[in-house]
Design a protein around this motif. Structure first.
Motif, PDB file in Angstrom:
ATOM      1  N   TYR A 179       1.107  -1.184  -0.048  1.00  0.00           N
ATOM      2  CA  TYR A 179       0.063  -0.099   0.097  1.00  0.00           C
ATOM      3  C   TYR A 179       0.941   1.272  -0.159  1.00  0.00           C
ATOM      4  CZ  TYR A 179      -2.647   3.903   1.875  1.00  0.00           C
ATOM      5  OH  TYR A 179      -2.927   5.170   1.854  1.00  0.00           O
ATOM      6  N   ALA A 180       1.667   1.266   0.870  1.00  0.00           N
ATOM      7  CA  ALA A 180       2.679   2.433   0.980  1.00  0.00           C
ATOM      8  C   ALA A 180       3.716   2.754  -0.391  1.00  0.00           C
ATOM      9  CB  ALA A 180       3.586   2.370   2.256  1.00  0.00           C
ATOM     10  N   ILE A 194       0.526   9.555   5.044  1.00  0.00           N
ATOM     11  CA  ILE A 194       0.077   8.270   4.844  1.00  0.00           C
ATOM     12  C   ILE A 194       0.085   7.440   6.274  1.00  0.00           C
ATOM     13  CG2 ILE A 194       0.699   8.220   2.461  1.00  0.00           C
ATOM     14  CD1 ILE A 194       3.225   6.501   3.189  1.00  0.00           C
ATOM     15  N   ARG A 195       0.491   8.151   7.107  1.00  0.00           N
ATOM     16  CA  ARG A 195       0.986   7.136   8.359  1.00  0.00           C
ATOM     17  C   ARG A 195      -0.473   6.643   9.304  1.00  0.00           C
ATOM     18  NH1 ARG A 195       5.520  11.060  10.825  1.00  0.00           N
ATOM     19  NH2 ARG A 195       7.613  10.117  10.074  1.00  0.00           N
ATOM     20  N   ALA A 196      -1.244   7.500   8.948  1.00  0.00           N
ATOM     21  CA  ALA A 196      -2.641   7.117   9.773  1.00  0.00           C
ATOM     22  C   ALA A 196      -3.249   5.867   9.076  1.00  0.00           C
ATOM     23  CB  ALA A 196      -3.600   8.211   9.748  1.00  0.00           C
ATOM     24  N   GLU A 197      -3.240   5.908   7.735  1.00  0.00           N
ATOM     25  CA  GLU A 197      -3.758   4.702   7.094  1.00  0.00           C
ATOM     26  C   GLU A 197      -2.944   3.577   7.016  1.00  0.00           C
ATOM     27  OE1 GLU A 197      -5.294   5.438   3.145  1.00  0.00           O
ATOM     28  OE2 GLU A 197      -6.407   7.151   3.607  1.00  0.00           O
ATOM     29  N   VAL A 198      -1.479   3.740   7.183  1.00  0.00           N
ATOM     30  CA  VAL A 198      -0.562   2.756   7.419  1.00  0.00           C
ATOM     31  C   VAL A 198      -0.891   2.116   8.570  1.00  0.00           C
ATOM     32  CG1 VAL A 198       1.976   2.226   7.684  1.00  0.00           C
ATOM     33  CG2 VAL A 198       1.079   3.403   5.591  1.00  0.00           C
ATOM     34  N   ALA A 199      -0.883   2.900   9.621  1.00  0.00           N
ATOM     35  CA  ALA A 199      -1.178   2.204  10.882  1.00  0.00           C
ATOM     36  C   ALA A 199      -2.325   1.364  11.001  1.00  0.00           C
ATOM     37  CB  ALA A 199      -1.226   3.441  12.171  1.00  0.00           C
ATOM     38  N   ALA A 200      -3.379   1.905  10.351  1.00  0.00           N
ATOM     39  CA  ALA A 200      -4.791   1.092  10.550  1.00  0.00           C
ATOM     40  C   ALA A 200      -4.591  -0.194   9.767  1.00  0.00           C
ATOM     41  CB  ALA A 200      -5.814   2.072   9.859  1.00  0.00           C
ATOM     42  N   LEU A 201      -3.885  -0.186   8.756  1.00  0.00           N
ATOM     43  CA  LEU A 201      -3.506  -1.509   8.051  1.00  0.00           C
ATOM     44  C   LEU A 201      -2.785  -2.486   8.750  1.00  0.00           C
ATOM     45  CD1 LEU A 201      -2.639  -0.700   4.325  1.00  0.00           C
ATOM     46  CD2 LEU A 201      -4.693  -2.035   4.994  1.00  0.00           C
ATOM     47  N   TYR A 202      -1.746  -1.848   9.463  1.00  0.00           N
ATOM     48  CA  TYR A 202      -0.901  -2.793  10.398  1.00  0.00           C
ATOM     49  C   TYR A 202      -1.841  -3.264  11.610  1.00  0.00           C
ATOM     50  CZ  TYR A 202       2.864  -4.038  13.702  1.00  0.00           C
ATOM     51  OH  TYR A 202       3.634  -4.790  14.474  1.00  0.00           O
ATOM     52  N   ALA A 203      -2.418  -2.400  11.945  1.00  0.00           N
ATOM     53  CA  ALA A 203      -3.316  -2.938  13.282  1.00  0.00           C
ATOM     54  C   ALA A 203      -4.354  -3.996  12.825  1.00  0.00           C
ATOM     55  CB  ALA A 203      -4.056  -1.638  14.088  1.00  0.00           C
ATOM     56  N   ARG A 204      -4.796  -3.912  11.733  1.00  0.00           N
ATOM     57  CA  ARG A 204      -5.962  -5.235  11.205  1.00  0.00           C
ATOM     58  C   ARG A 204      -5.398  -6.426  11.512  1.00  0.00           C
ATOM     59  NH1 ARG A 204      -5.909  -5.461   4.879  1.00  0.00           N
ATOM     60  NH2 ARG A 204      -3.750  -6.091   5.383  1.00  0.00           N
TER      61      ARG A 204
END
Length: 298
Positions: free
Chosen positions: A59-60, A263-273
């Motif tokens: 994604y990133a 992009i950090r917020a969306e990256v963090a949400a993907l990781y937390a999934r």
């Protein structure tokens, strides 16, 4: 969460179009634009280049490509072997990858971005049937454990685990208490070895999200596993974009750095999934303390 994933997929569309356009142009005609070779691996959950889902890294990487219009982008799939990607960066001046830890050794031939990903630290996973491990202040002394001569550790060949753990792992040669797996199914293969009846290894180093993801896949991770924190591990580990240490690579990283805060917020949400609920709660606290990001509710 569903709306977030839909948004992430829409953000990936420009990357896919850009890649198709770049590869087509590279085949059809010469161009004055410099070519970037993006290394990509299928190593879930961080990289999922096949199937309907997307990982943090791809994604990133897709967002970065979409924001670099002045280059021809070529996607090069390689086996999930970090040493192979390192070698490409040593030999070429135009190679980039969206999933490295920063180390002094790598900085000699790579240029790193600002951190775009915050991860929970690596843990030691053992079979629940294994005798409980001794702990001091709630964590295992990895060097002390390996020096007993009765414990064999499995790690991914070429992966870096952070300065403290790398020093311990690197102090043991190719023979001895550390087994390095370089095959395509690195982590899954290590888990299978761990759970086998004759148990060729006693423990595996992995990120919590990797184990949670594998446990959801059919017949991937026989349960149960027990996780242990490790002495000397930081509270969090950072992930970076990296490009060849060249004038081209430095220019690319400078451009990528401008997109990272967005992009950090969306990256963090993907990781937390891919985190279990207790780990997700710990991660939510870390990512808020570090970057002021609040994770979306599940």
């Amino acid at each position: 969460m569903e709306q977030f994933l839909m948004r992430a997929k829409r953000r990936l569309l420009p990357w896919l179009l850009c890649l198709v356009h770049g590869i087509a142009m590279a085949i059809e005609a010469p161009t004055d634009q410099p070519t970037l070779r993006w290394m990509t691996i299928d190593f879930p959950p961080l990289f999922m280049v096949s199937g309907p889902e997307h990982g943090v890294g791809d994604y990133a990487q897709g967002v970065a490509v979409a924001n670099l219009p002045g280059y021809e982008h070529v996607l090069q799939a390689v086996p999930p072997n970090y040493q192979r990607i390192e070698q490409e960066m040593k030999n070429r001046e135009n190679v980039c990858f969206a999933g490295f830890l920063k180390t002094p050794e790598r900085e000699r031939f790579m240029t790193f971005s600002e951190p775009y990903l915050l991860m929970l630290p690596v843990q030691l996973f053992i079979s629940a049937g294994h005798a409980a491990l001794a702990q001091e202040n709630g964590a295992v002394d990895l060097r002390g454990l390996l020096d007993t001569g009765t414990f064999r550790l499995g790690v991914l060949g070429g992966r870096r685990y952070g300065a403290t753990l790398d020093q311990v792992i690197d102090s043991y040669g190719e023979r001895g208490p550390v087994y390095r797996r370089y095959s395509k199914d690195q982590l899954r293969g290590l888990i299978n070895m761990l759970m086998a009846h004759d148990r060729a290894i006693d423990g595996v180093l992995a990120y919590p999200g990797e184990i949670t993801y594998l446990s959801k896949q059919e017949s991937s991770v026989p349960r149960p596993l027990r996780a242990y924190p490790l002495q000397g591990s930081p509270a969090a580990i950072f992930g970076y974009f990296a490009c060849s240490r060249s004038r081209l690579g430095q220019a690319v990283i400078a451009s990528i750095d401008r997109t990272i805060p967005h992009i950090r917020a969306e990256v963090a949400a993907l990781y937390a999934r891919d985190l279990a609920p207790p780990a997700r709660a710990a991660y939510a606290s870390l990512v808020y303390a570090q970057w002021g990001i609040r994770l979306p509710r599940e």
